[in-house]
Design a protein around this motif. Sequence first.
Motif, PDB file in Angstrom:
ATOM      1  N   UNK A   1      13.611 -15.955  31.951  1.00 13.24           N
ATOM      2  CA  UNK A   1      14.579 -17.037  31.741  1.00 13.24           C
ATOM      3  C   UNK A   1      15.434 -17.180  32.986  1.00 13.24           C
ATOM      4  N   UNK A   2      15.920 -18.379  33.221  1.00 11.68           N
ATOM      5  CA  UNK A   2      16.942 -18.583  34.240  1.00 11.68           C
ATOM      6  C   UNK A   2      18.019 -19.464  33.640  1.00 11.68           C
ATOM      7  N   UNK A   3      19.198 -19.330  34.176  1.00 15.67           N
ATOM      8  CA  UNK A   3      20.308 -20.189  33.763  1.00 15.67           C
ATOM      9  C   UNK A   3      20.484 -21.214  34.869  1.00 15.67           C
ATOM     10  N   UNK A   4      20.539 -22.463  34.491  1.00 16.99           N
ATOM     11  CA  UNK A   4      20.719 -23.500  35.507  1.00 16.99           C
ATOM     12  C   UNK A   4      21.736 -24.525  35.047  1.00 16.99           C
ATOM     13  N   UNK A   5      22.315 -25.171  36.027  1.00 19.33           N
ATOM     14  CA  UNK A   5      23.308 -26.209  35.795  1.00 19.33           C
ATOM     15  C   UNK A   5      22.579 -27.551  35.894  1.00 19.33           C
ATOM     16  N   UNK A   6      22.686 -28.357  34.855  1.00 19.42           N
ATOM     17  CA  UNK A   6      22.050 -29.672  34.829  1.00 19.42           C
ATOM     18  C   UNK A   6      23.126 -30.752  34.869  1.00 19.42           C
ATOM     19  N   UNK A   7      23.044 -31.581  35.887  1.00 12.18           N
ATOM     20  CA  UNK A   7      24.035 -32.636  36.059  1.00 12.18           C
ATOM     21  C   UNK A   7      23.607 -33.894  35.322  1.00 12.18           C
ATOM     22  N   UNK A   8      24.585 -34.538  34.722  1.00  7.70           N
ATOM     23  CA  UNK A   8      24.359 -35.802  34.024  1.00  7.70           C
ATOM     24  C   UNK A   8      24.732 -36.947  34.955  1.00  7.70           C
ATOM     25  N   UNK A   9      24.234 -38.150  34.658  1.00  8.18           N
ATOM     26  CA  UNK A   9      24.556 -39.305  35.515  1.00  8.18           C
ATOM     27  C   UNK A   9      26.049 -39.574  35.659  1.00  8.18           C
ATOM     28  N   UNK A  10      26.852 -39.189  34.652  1.00  7.57           N
ATOM     29  CA  UNK A  10      28.291 -39.446  34.740  1.00  7.57           C
ATOM     30  C   UNK A  10      29.030 -38.393  35.575  1.00  7.57           C
ATOM     31  N   UNK A  11      28.289 -37.422  36.140  1.00  8.80           N
ATOM     32  CA  UNK A  11      28.900 -36.400  36.980  1.00  8.80           C
ATOM     33  C   UNK A  11      29.224 -35.112  36.247  1.00  8.80           C
TER      34      UNK A  11
END
Length: 167
Positions: free
Chosen positions: A49-59
Amino acid sequence: MKTIIRDATLDDLSFLVGQFDEGVSGGHFAGQPGVPTARIWHEWLRKRLMVRKCFRPDGSFIVEQVRIATSIAEVDGKPVGLLLSSPETPADTSAIEIYMLSVLKSVRRQGVASALIRVEEHRHVAGTTFYARCYPKSTWAIGFLQKHGYRVERISPDSGMHYLRKP
């Protein structure tokens, strides 16, 4: 040169750390400041597993855990390449990200990366979409992926990051 593709194990830790650190220093991967590379890989291999940050279009962004698969290309019993992949979202395996691809300089242009991509694409069902993000400095990776049927979907105006997708 016969290339064998297999799942990575903790025995590959030294190779994975070396390739990752070389990629970070060359501007091809992003490291995690303050976290030793060996610790990152040990956790990735142990937990898958990895932990990742996912950005949304609104920032805004969310932090999520996602399953990963790490493949090793081996020649004459020695690791020479790696491919790390993950689903685009934790619950959906219909889109797979080629998260990291690296080959020892001494065996580049000998089919190792192609073998890694081919095996990764064949381990998923027909109709699976594959994508990759490449830093602008990774011109070889962009060209390589295009030769394997990936197309540049967009280029970030801020970072220059290339987003490639297949099909």
